[in-house]
Write a protein that holds these residues in place. Sequence first.
Motif, PDB file in Angstrom:
ATOM      1  N   GLN A 108      -9.653  88.863 -20.393  1.00  0.00           N
ATOM      2  CA  GLN A 108     -10.033  87.901 -21.434  1.00  0.00           C
ATOM      3  C   GLN A 108      -8.964  86.818 -21.582  1.00  0.00           C
ATOM      4  N   LYS A 109      -7.708  87.232 -21.543  1.00  0.00           N
ATOM      5  CA  LYS A 109      -6.595  86.288 -21.638  1.00  0.00           C
ATOM      6  C   LYS A 109      -6.602  85.326 -20.457  1.00  0.00           C
ATOM      7  N   ARG A 151      -9.217  84.415 -18.658  1.00  0.00           N
ATOM      8  CA  ARG A 151     -10.355  83.492 -18.786  1.00  0.00           C
ATOM      9  C   ARG A 151     -10.074  82.418 -19.849  1.00  0.00           C
ATOM     10  N   MET A 152      -9.353  82.787 -20.887  1.00  0.00           N
ATOM     11  CA  MET A 152      -8.956  81.796 -21.895  1.00  0.00           C
ATOM     12  C   MET A 152      -7.975  80.790 -21.303  1.00  0.00           C
ATOM     13  N   ALA A 178      -9.258  94.877 -19.696  1.00  0.00           N
ATOM     14  CA  ALA A 178     -10.235  93.950 -20.277  1.00  0.00           C
ATOM     15  C   ALA A 178      -9.539  92.857 -21.088  1.00  0.00           C
ATOM     16  N   GLU A 179      -8.500  93.243 -21.816  1.00  0.00           N
ATOM     17  CA  GLU A 179      -7.747  92.263 -22.600  1.00  0.00           C
ATOM     18  C   GLU A 179      -7.051  91.259 -21.691  1.00  0.00           C
ATOM     19  N   ALA A 207     -19.080  94.836 -18.570  1.00  0.00           N
ATOM     20  CA  ALA A 207     -18.365  94.672 -19.838  1.00  0.00           C
ATOM     21  C   ALA A 207     -19.102  95.325 -21.004  1.00  0.00           C
TER      22      ALA A 207
END
Length: 259
Positions: A51-52, A54-55, A47-48, A18
């Motif tokens: 991230q989404k 993991r949220m 990557a976005e 990352a």
Amino acid sequence: MSKKSISQIKEEFEQADAAQLESLYEIYGSDERSGVQKLIGAYRKKAEAMQKERMRLEAMRSFEHKYSDKHGGTYSLICGIDEAGRGPLAGPVVAGAVILPDDCEILYLNDSKKLSPAKRELLYDEIMEKAEAVGVGMASPARIDEINILQATYEAMREAVSNLGVSPQLLLNDAVTIPDVSIPQVPIIKGDAKSVSIAAASIIAKVTRDRLMVQYDEILPGYGFAQHKGYGSKEHIEAIRRLGPTPIHRQTFIKNFLV
């Protein structure tokens, strides 16, 4: 402009972590080649999405964190419980019980009903690898007929907990409170979509039951168990009327189809 080929740059992106990706975005951000810009766009989008995801998983840990002693709660061994197969006309009801390590990351973990069969299989293997403990319980069609589906489901859930190999300190259940259990319980409506532990248990239960129904299909051909998994599809009901019930059919569920 970079003299590296796009394929060479792509290889750099594929091998980067990352932090390194951010550096690569800066290095190649001014490269005017459309192929390079598409590559950067694709990795940013990936990557976005990660991230989404993991949220989303972090939100699904809210109940685990609420009760975990590592996050200010009381309990260290928190077990998620769910079932598969309350509705079918044939086969057992299966319960899963799963204890995950604190902050365990299993990407795309979700309610088993929201996942494809192939994805459930992959997640099943990852859960079995990463979980601190997994237990499975079942109640047979005969037992379902004897004590009714709700009581049979509770029985399967108690068996799943007893098969964990360790004693959980708290149970997170999908919508129900299991009778005759001394362990504290928290029923969560639609818990398989709100708790990572319950979601994991739902996958264990679903995959275990589906695999069993595929085996039944080999032993009892003609009913289509591998396809419908015992649920009341049109083809299944027609097969029952044509061939008659099998030992794995729930007599109390199919009596209206045999008139």
